[in-house]
Scaffold this motif. Structure first.
Motif, PDB file in Angstrom:
ATOM      1  N   ALA A   1      -0.442 -17.255  -3.468  1.00 30.08           N
ATOM      2  CA  ALA A   1      -0.688 -16.657  -2.154  1.00 30.08           C
ATOM      3  C   ALA A   1       0.451 -15.721  -1.787  1.00 30.08           C
ATOM      4  O   ALA A   1       1.609 -15.988  -2.103  1.00 30.08           O
ATOM      5  N   ALA A   2       0.096 -14.633  -1.116  1.00 30.90           N
ATOM      6  CA  ALA A   2       1.079 -13.707  -0.551  1.00 30.90           C
ATOM      7  C   ALA A   2       0.752 -13.555   0.925  1.00 30.90           C
ATOM      8  O   ALA A   2      -0.398 -13.277   1.293  1.00 30.90           O
ATOM      9  N   VAL A   3       1.736 -13.760   1.777  1.00 35.60           N
ATOM     10  CA  VAL A   3       1.551 -13.682   3.227  1.00 35.60           C
ATOM     11  C   VAL A   3       2.483 -12.606   3.768  1.00 35.60           C
ATOM     12  O   VAL A   3       3.651 -12.533   3.388  1.00 35.60           O
ATOM     13  N   TYR A   4       1.959 -11.776   4.658  1.00 31.56           N
ATOM     14  CA  TYR A   4       2.701 -10.637   5.196  1.00 31.56           C
ATOM     15  C   TYR A   4       2.116 -10.262   6.543  1.00 31.56           C
ATOM     16  O   TYR A   4       1.019 -10.705   6.906  1.00 31.56           O
ATOM     17  N   GLY A   5       2.845  -9.451   7.295  1.00 31.14           N
ATOM     18  CA  GLY A   5       2.371  -8.996   8.596  1.00 31.14           C
ATOM     19  C   GLY A   5       1.701  -7.641   8.484  1.00 31.14           C
ATOM     20  O   GLY A   5       2.116  -6.791   7.702  1.00 31.14           O
ATOM     21  N   VAL A   6       0.647  -7.462   9.271  1.00 31.56           N
ATOM     22  CA  VAL A   6      -0.061  -6.187   9.365  1.00 31.56           C
ATOM     23  C   VAL A   6      -0.060  -5.787  10.838  1.00 31.56           C
ATOM     24  O   VAL A   6      -0.309  -6.633  11.717  1.00 31.56           O
ATOM     25  N   ALA A   7       0.238  -4.511  11.113  1.00 29.45           N
ATOM     26  CA  ALA A   7       0.267  -4.033  12.502  1.00 29.45           C
ATOM     27  C   ALA A   7      -1.033  -4.396  13.215  1.00 29.45           C
ATOM     28  O   ALA A   7      -2.123  -4.260  12.666  1.00 29.45           O
ATOM     29  N   ASP A   8      -0.882  -4.882  14.454  1.00 30.66           N
ATOM     30  CA  ASP A   8      -2.035  -5.332  15.220  1.00 30.66           C
ATOM     31  C   ASP A   8      -1.799  -5.006  16.694  1.00 30.66           C
ATOM     32  O   ASP A   8      -0.729  -5.321  17.229  1.00 30.66           O
ATOM     33  N   ASP A   9      -2.787  -4.370  17.322  1.00 29.85           N
ATOM     34  CA  ASP A   9      -2.649  -3.974  18.722  1.00 29.85           C
ATOM     35  C   ASP A   9      -2.460  -5.165  19.656  1.00 29.85           C
ATOM     36  O   ASP A   9      -1.721  -5.086  20.636  1.00 29.85           O
ATOM     37  N   LYS A  10      -3.118  -6.278  19.368  1.00 31.37           N
ATOM     38  CA  LYS A  10      -3.051  -7.444  20.241  1.00 31.37           C
ATOM     39  C   LYS A  10      -1.822  -8.317  19.966  1.00 31.37           C
ATOM     40  O   LYS A  10      -1.147  -8.764  20.882  1.00 31.37           O
ATOM     41  N   TRP A  11      -1.534  -8.586  18.685  1.00 31.24           N
ATOM     42  CA  TRP A  11      -0.519  -9.554  18.303  1.00 31.24           C
ATOM     43  C   TRP A  11       0.824  -8.931  17.935  1.00 31.24           C
ATOM     44  O   TRP A  11       1.790  -9.650  17.725  1.00 31.24           O
ATOM     45  N   GLY A  12       0.900  -7.610  17.830  1.00 30.48           N
ATOM     46  CA  GLY A  12       2.108  -6.957  17.318  1.00 30.48           C
ATOM     47  C   GLY A  12       2.016  -6.886  15.809  1.00 30.48           C
ATOM     48  O   GLY A  12       1.906  -5.829  15.218  1.00 30.48           O
ATOM     49  N   GLU A  13       2.021  -8.052  15.178  1.00 28.60           N
ATOM     50  CA  GLU A  13       1.740  -8.181  13.759  1.00 28.60           C
ATOM     51  C   GLU A  13       0.760  -9.336  13.592  1.00 28.60           C
ATOM     52  O   GLU A  13       0.921 -10.379  14.220  1.00 28.60           O
TER      53      GLU A  13
ATOM     54  N   LYS B   1       7.743  -8.980  -9.189  1.00 29.55           N
ATOM     55  CA  LYS B   1       7.555  -9.626  -7.880  1.00 29.55           C
ATOM     56  C   LYS B   1       6.218  -9.192  -7.283  1.00 29.55           C
ATOM     57  O   LYS B   1       5.734  -8.092  -7.561  1.00 29.55           O
ATOM     58  N   ILE B   2       5.651 -10.030  -6.422  1.00 29.27           N
ATOM     59  CA  ILE B   2       4.426  -9.654  -5.712  1.00 29.27           C
ATOM     60  C   ILE B   2       4.748  -8.470  -4.812  1.00 29.27           C
ATOM     61  O   ILE B   2       5.720  -8.501  -4.055  1.00 29.27           O
ATOM     62  N   ASP B   3       3.926  -7.433  -4.889  1.00 31.10           N
ATOM     63  CA  ASP B   3       4.154  -6.192  -4.138  1.00 31.10           C
ATOM     64  C   ASP B   3       3.465  -6.280  -2.773  1.00 31.10           C
ATOM     65  O   ASP B   3       2.316  -5.877  -2.617  1.00 31.10           O
ATOM     66  N   LYS B   4       4.183  -6.830  -1.797  1.00 25.22           N
ATOM     67  CA  LYS B   4       3.605  -7.004  -0.462  1.00 25.22           C
ATOM     68  C   LYS B   4       3.395  -5.672   0.251  1.00 25.22           C
ATOM     69  O   LYS B   4       2.499  -5.559   1.080  1.00 25.22           O
ATOM     70  N   LYS B   5       4.193  -4.655  -0.070  1.00 30.94           N
ATOM     71  CA  LYS B   5       3.972  -3.331   0.525  1.00 30.94           C
ATOM     72  C   LYS B   5       2.614  -2.786   0.106  1.00 30.94           C
ATOM     73  O   LYS B   5       1.882  -2.219   0.920  1.00 30.94           O
ATOM     74  N   ALA B   6       2.259  -2.957  -1.156  1.00 26.16           N
ATOM     75  CA  ALA B   6       0.950  -2.502  -1.640  1.00 26.16           C
ATOM     76  C   ALA B   6      -0.169  -3.291  -0.966  1.00 26.16           C
ATOM     77  O   ALA B   6      -1.200  -2.723  -0.593  1.00 26.16           O
ATOM     78  N   LEU B   7       0.016  -4.584  -0.799  1.00 31.22           N
ATOM     79  CA  LEU B   7      -0.994  -5.408  -0.128  1.00 31.22           C
ATOM     80  C   LEU B   7      -1.156  -4.991   1.330  1.00 31.22           C
ATOM     81  O   LEU B   7      -2.275  -4.847   1.824  1.00 31.22           O
ATOM     82  N   ARG B   8      -0.043  -4.786   2.012  1.00 34.35           N
ATOM     83  CA  ARG B   8      -0.065  -4.396   3.422  1.00 34.35           C
ATOM     84  C   ARG B   8      -0.780  -3.056   3.601  1.00 34.35           C
ATOM     85  O   ARG B   8      -1.525  -2.862   4.556  1.00 34.35           O
ATOM     86  N   ALA B   9      -0.582  -2.146   2.661  1.00 34.40           N
ATOM     87  CA  ALA B   9      -1.195  -0.810   2.745  1.00 34.40           C
ATOM     88  C   ALA B   9      -2.712  -0.866   2.627  1.00 34.40           C
ATOM     89  O   ALA B   9      -3.409   0.051   3.079  1.00 34.40           O
ATOM     90  N   GLN B  10      -3.256  -1.935   2.058  1.00 31.86           N
ATOM     91  CA  GLN B  10      -4.708  -2.064   1.917  1.00 31.86           C
ATOM     92  C   GLN B  10      -5.410  -2.342   3.244  1.00 31.86           C
ATOM     93  O   GLN B  10      -6.599  -2.151   3.373  1.00 31.86           O
ATOM     94  N   TRP B  11      -4.659  -2.811   4.240  1.00 33.61           N
ATOM     95  CA  TRP B  11      -5.215  -3.116   5.565  1.00 33.61           C
ATOM     96  C   TRP B  11      -4.827  -2.009   6.527  1.00 33.61           C
ATOM     97  O   TRP B  11      -3.670  -1.629   6.601  1.00 33.61           O
ATOM     98  N   GLY B  12      -5.735  -1.511   7.286  1.00 32.82           N
ATOM     99  CA  GLY B  12      -5.397  -0.570   8.336  1.00 32.82           C
ATOM    100  C   GLY B  12      -4.957  -1.315   9.579  1.00 32.82           C
ATOM    101  O   GLY B  12      -5.103  -2.525   9.649  1.00 32.82           O
ATOM    102  N   PRO B  13      -4.404  -0.621  10.579  1.00 32.54           N
ATOM    103  CA  PRO B  13      -4.045  -1.304  11.817  1.00 32.54           C
ATOM    104  C   PRO B  13      -5.272  -1.961  12.445  1.00 32.54           C
ATOM    105  O   PRO B  13      -6.356  -1.387  12.424  1.00 32.54           O
ATOM    106  N   ARG B  14      -5.080  -3.153  12.964  1.00 35.00           N
ATOM    107  CA  ARG B  14      -6.181  -3.878  13.620  1.00 35.00           C
ATOM    108  C   ARG B  14      -6.161  -3.601  15.109  1.00 35.00           C
ATOM    109  O   ARG B  14      -5.109  -3.494  15.710  1.00 35.00           O
ATOM    110  N   SER B  15      -7.334  -3.520  15.699  1.00 36.62           N
ATOM    111  CA  SER B  15      -7.439  -3.307  17.147  1.00 36.62           C
ATOM    112  C   SER B  15      -7.898  -4.565  17.832  1.00 36.62           C
ATOM    113  O   SER B  15      -8.559  -5.376  17.299  1.00 36.62           O
TER     114      SER B  15
END
Length: 102
Positions: A27-39, A88-102
């Motif tokens: 598992a890889a866990v990371y933050g994604v920009a989110d309008d409601k939660w910040g991340e 190493k697991i590339d979390k930047k690449a994983l994060r880039a797959q998700w757009g900002p959430r609204s």
């Protein structure tokens, strides 16, 4: 560290909860920009061969182990995780797959 809704969430703790499920291999866990939660706490997982589980089941599992604050808002199941040149697991690449959430 992920700051979600004013709470600090440590990815390693959530990863440990996810891999504590019989179906999850990695598992890889990371933050994604989110309008409601910040991340938004977000995860990408690889399942063990022959196992099946839904993202919703995994979210419920983390909630039962770590609580709602640390539970991912979204989980993607993939065949393999992207790796950096040093393995190493590339979390930047994983994060880039998700757009900002609204």
């Amino acid at each position: 560290m992920i700051v979600s809704g004013g709470f600090n969430v440590f990815p390693r703790e959530v990863e440990d909860a996810l891999t504590g499920h019989d179906a999850v291999s990695v598992a890889a866990v990371y933050g994604v920009a989110d309008d409601k939660w910040g991340e938004a706490v977000t995860a990408t997982v690889v399942l063990r061969p022959g196992h099946e589980v839904t993202p919703d089941e995994l979210i419920r599992h983390v909630k039962s182990v770590k609580g709602s604050v640390q539970a991912p808002k979204q989980i993607r199941v993939v065949d393999e995780l992207p790796r950096t040149p040093v393995g190493k697991i590339d979390k930047k690449a994983l994060r880039a797959q998700w757009g900002p959430r609204s």
